[in-house]
Scaffold this active site. Sequence first.
Site, PDB file in Angstrom:
ATOM      1  N   ASP A 151       0.861  -1.176   0.000  1.00  0.00           N
ATOM      2  CA  ASP A 151       0.000   0.000   0.000  1.00  0.00           C
ATOM      3  C   ASP A 151       0.903   1.233   0.000  1.00  0.00           C
ATOM      4  O   ASP A 151       2.124   1.080  -0.072  1.00  0.00           O
ATOM      5  CB  ASP A 151      -0.964  -0.050   1.205  1.00  0.00           C
ATOM      6  CG  ASP A 151      -0.233  -0.198   2.538  1.00  0.00           C
ATOM      7  OD1 ASP A 151       0.812   0.448   2.710  1.00  0.00           O
ATOM      8  OD2 ASP A 151      -0.705  -0.962   3.406  1.00  0.00           O
ATOM      9  N   PRO A 152       0.328   2.444   0.081  1.00  0.00           N
ATOM     10  CA  PRO A 152       1.204   3.629   0.001  1.00  0.00           C
ATOM     11  C   PRO A 152       2.282   3.645   1.089  1.00  0.00           C
ATOM     12  O   PRO A 152       3.334   4.257   0.906  1.00  0.00           O
ATOM     13  CB  PRO A 152       0.233   4.796   0.171  1.00  0.00           C
ATOM     14  CG  PRO A 152      -1.061   4.279  -0.344  1.00  0.00           C
ATOM     15  CD  PRO A 152      -1.094   2.828   0.054  1.00  0.00           C
ATOM     16  N   LYS A 157       3.904   0.926   2.344  1.00  0.00           N
ATOM     17  CA  LYS A 157       4.948  -0.087   2.187  1.00  0.00           C
ATOM     18  C   LYS A 157       4.783  -0.872   0.890  1.00  0.00           C
ATOM     19  O   LYS A 157       3.664  -1.208   0.502  1.00  0.00           O
ATOM     20  CB  LYS A 157       4.986  -1.028   3.395  1.00  0.00           C
ATOM     21  CG  LYS A 157       3.653  -1.659   3.730  1.00  0.00           C
ATOM     22  CD  LYS A 157       3.752  -2.462   5.025  1.00  0.00           C
ATOM     23  CE  LYS A 157       2.402  -3.007   5.419  1.00  0.00           C
ATOM     24  NZ  LYS A 157       2.399  -3.582   6.769  1.00  0.00           N
ATOM     25  N   GLU A 216      -1.830  -0.089  -5.133  1.00  0.00           N
ATOM     26  CA  GLU A 216      -1.573   1.234  -4.530  1.00  0.00           C
ATOM     27  C   GLU A 216      -0.097   1.590  -4.645  1.00  0.00           C
ATOM     28  O   GLU A 216       0.560   1.937  -3.664  1.00  0.00           O
ATOM     29  CB  GLU A 216      -2.078   1.277  -3.080  1.00  0.00           C
ATOM     30  CG  GLU A 216      -3.591   1.116  -2.998  1.00  0.00           C
ATOM     31  CD  GLU A 216      -4.190   1.429  -1.632  1.00  0.00           C
ATOM     32  OE1 GLU A 216      -3.491   1.277  -0.631  1.00  0.00           O
ATOM     33  OE2 GLU A 216      -5.369   1.839  -1.595  1.00  0.00           O
ATOM     34  N   GLU A 219     -11.061   0.403  -5.037  1.00  0.00           N
ATOM     35  CA  GLU A 219     -11.371   0.090  -3.641  1.00  0.00           C
ATOM     36  C   GLU A 219     -12.219   1.212  -3.062  1.00  0.00           C
ATOM     37  O   GLU A 219     -11.920   2.384  -3.266  1.00  0.00           O
ATOM     38  CB  GLU A 219     -10.089  -0.007  -2.778  1.00  0.00           C
ATOM     39  CG  GLU A 219      -9.181  -1.147  -3.140  1.00  0.00           C
ATOM     40  CD  GLU A 219      -7.946  -1.226  -2.223  1.00  0.00           C
ATOM     41  OE1 GLU A 219      -7.930  -0.570  -1.164  1.00  0.00           O
ATOM     42  OE2 GLU A 219      -7.008  -1.938  -2.597  1.00  0.00           O
ATOM     43  N   ASP A 248     -17.106  -2.251  17.087  1.00  0.00           N
ATOM     44  CA  ASP A 248     -16.187  -3.299  16.663  1.00  0.00           C
ATOM     45  C   ASP A 248     -16.835  -4.637  17.001  1.00  0.00           C
ATOM     46  O   ASP A 248     -17.467  -4.776  18.043  1.00  0.00           O
ATOM     47  CB  ASP A 248     -14.865  -3.142  17.411  1.00  0.00           C
ATOM     48  CG  ASP A 248     -13.963  -4.341  17.196  1.00  0.00           C
ATOM     49  OD1 ASP A 248     -13.846  -4.769  16.051  1.00  0.00           O
ATOM     50  OD2 ASP A 248     -13.403  -4.836  18.192  1.00  0.00           O
ATOM     51  N   ASP A 280     -15.075  -7.830  16.505  1.00  0.00           N
ATOM     52  CA  ASP A 280     -14.161  -8.978  16.625  1.00  0.00           C
ATOM     53  C   ASP A 280     -13.070  -8.770  17.684  1.00  0.00           C
ATOM     54  O   ASP A 280     -12.082  -9.511  17.700  1.00  0.00           O
ATOM     55  CB  ASP A 280     -13.542  -9.341  15.270  1.00  0.00           C
ATOM     56  CG  ASP A 280     -12.438  -8.386  14.843  1.00  0.00           C
ATOM     57  OD1 ASP A 280     -12.413  -7.244  15.357  1.00  0.00           O
ATOM     58  OD2 ASP A 280     -11.605  -8.787  14.013  1.00  0.00           O
ATOM     59  N   ASN A 339     -11.086  -0.964  15.053  1.00  0.00           N
ATOM     60  CA  ASN A 339     -11.252  -0.715  13.629  1.00  0.00           C
ATOM     61  C   ASN A 339     -10.623   0.597  13.194  1.00  0.00           C
ATOM     62  O   ASN A 339     -10.469   1.515  13.996  1.00  0.00           O
ATOM     63  CB  ASN A 339     -12.741  -0.724  13.286  1.00  0.00           C
ATOM     64  CG  ASN A 339     -13.345  -2.101  13.466  1.00  0.00           C
ATOM     65  OD1 ASN A 339     -12.641  -3.112  13.317  1.00  0.00           O
ATOM     66  ND2 ASN A 339     -14.624  -2.155  13.803  1.00  0.00           N
ATOM     67  N   ASP A 343       5.416  -3.059  11.417  1.00  0.00           N
ATOM     68  CA  ASP A 343       3.961  -2.896  11.435  1.00  0.00           C
ATOM     69  C   ASP A 343       3.320  -4.185  11.975  1.00  0.00           C
ATOM     70  O   ASP A 343       2.884  -4.245  13.129  1.00  0.00           O
ATOM     71  CB  ASP A 343       3.475  -2.570  10.023  1.00  0.00           C
ATOM     72  CG  ASP A 343       2.050  -2.041  10.009  1.00  0.00           C
ATOM     73  OD1 ASP A 343       1.469  -1.891  11.091  1.00  0.00           O
ATOM     74  OD2 ASP A 343       1.512  -1.794   8.913  1.00  0.00           O
TER      75      ASP A 343
HETATM   76 CA    CA Z   1     -12.390  -5.154  14.396  1.00  0.00          CA
END
Ligand code: CA
Length: 673
Positions: free
Chosen positions: A159-160, A162, A207, A310, A319, A321, A325, A406
Amino acid sequence: MKSVKKILVFILLLSLVMSAFVSCKKDKDEDENGEPRAWWLPTQKELNVSSDSLYVTKVDNLSDDFIFGMDASAVPSLEAGGVKYYDHDGNEKDVYQILSENGINYIRVRVWNDPFDKDGNGYGGGNCDIENAIAIGKRATAYGMKLLVNFHYSDFWADPAKQMVPKAWAKMGIEAKSNALYAYTKECLEKLVDAGVEVGMVQIGNETNGAMAGESSTALGGWKKITQLMSAGSRAVREVCPGALVAVHFANPEKVTNYTSYGKNLEYYGVDYDVFASSYYPYWHGTYENLASVLNNIADTYGKKVMIAETSYAYTAEDTDFNGNTISDGSAITKNYPFTVQGQANLVRDLTNVAVNDIRNCIGIFYWEGTWISSGGESWEENSALWEKYGSGWATSYAGDYDPNDAGKYYGGCAVDNQALFDKNGKALESLKVFGLMKNGNVVENKADAIEDTTLIIDLNGEIVMPTTVNAVMLDNSKKAIPVEWHNVDIEAMKAGGVAKYDIVGTADGMTAHCYVSMVEYNYLTNWSFEDGDAGWEAKALKSFDELYVEDKVTDSLTGTKHYHFWGASADAVEFTLEQKVENLPTGKYKYTISVMGGDGGVTDIYAYVKINGETVYTMATEITSYGEWHSALIENIEYTAGDEIIVGIYFKCSGPNAWGKIDDAMLNSVKE
Ligand code: CA
């Protein structure tokens, strides 16, 4: 001899024709006029979608060939951990069938070269290797949908932020790397075609904002190398799937000059592509007008097709899970729709309308990971075990070797489950129907869907009057004032409480309403919080830089919804003053304060100042550090005599490229003797 040669030529030609039919299936279909249809075009199908509750404004000029795509890459990893999907009536079904029944005609799947550690443990995010793509592609094909194969050319997320090189290519120079990329692309596409998957489009890089597979545009010859890799990927697509479209993909359309530069570099280095695709997340990526403008520029300048690769929006702030988020209440984002099922559908509808009617050559939109829901556990521990075992969270701990900064630190579950088009139990949300309902529209009774927050700024010496109405956001996203009842408002306590902030809760049409009240000191400045734009203020750019204006964005404001904003792309570009001349100030002692928030300033010189009769008499330095950290400059003991000219302001000078900041809450208060 001659005839033998002819026969050989004939056999050669026949085999070429045969191989073309076997591998690419180009122009298989015919349109209603008997003209050949491009292989990439979505397959037509009859839909049977209806809704009693979803409001869908008709999108004019929507053709049957328009692509409604869904990135659904993490599904197999979720299913491996026990997740099941259900249609609108609660019937358990193949989720790809449910998507197809609701008007989705393309499935997008990301492909990572080798998302596994040396012991074979998956990195997560669906462990999306080519085998995963084949499994998904077969299911998509079975339900009449085309596949967009999205090569990241990395072993994990690209993505932008990495664009890490795949492990196997890490030590390669650019020639070897482009050969490897060509061979890899070819091999993957051949596997897909051999499996009978209908590949309609292939994305060479994800990206790729100035970087791809470990090459960066900031290095010497960077764009030359990046485009060499893209060309290698494109060549493989042309050879294996000549009927498919080749797409390039970028993000951040709000950075207009970046898009211009991408288009120029692709042209200059002769990349052979058909579609210039852009991500568009409405809460980050600027206005629809800007999106249309940057993509029209590409379509007009280079004659390319364009596409939204996208997008997504939240149906709830909750949230589901136990892994926080990216978007929720309090996120620093532009929120043009409420976080409701209807709000989510309205985003899809409005973006489609822009794509169809405002953007030239736009072939479709893809919703991102609308099927990525909770793993289904009832606690973080339960889900965590599933994420680690099946790769159904965004990253596992095993990804730390490859992506230490990350994934290595923040690995865990799904950060977009509240943007899915299925609820946490796997049942299709009503918003999924929007794809099938846009062509004709679906008008239901237009009632209140959510309540907008109210903000109120009240002077300590002023009267506290609570509003009697609040804005309801209606199903069609229009606003309507409706009566509100506030609970537990204690006006006397608020008056006695001095400078303070209150969250007053109320009820409107059965929904919860919030009024955020800020009690403030008497302020001799007009328009001190920039709620009236730049009225009363004078901004003076002392150098030429990109942005200096009042911005309406509640999450970036200290008080109210607006603030003064600046940004400069180049180093040593930002230098300006922002000041107000104060009229009719009585003789006395005063204090002046102004607040700033920002970052990437480099070496800065920032100070608040007071000028009396043209002379700077008082100054106080302050700083910018990072997002969300406000700093106030306070000048006390200002002595003022009525009749003198008094100007208060702030001076900014930044050396850093991309220096940005926000200015808010300028106060000039009297100080008791
Ligand atoms: Ca979540």
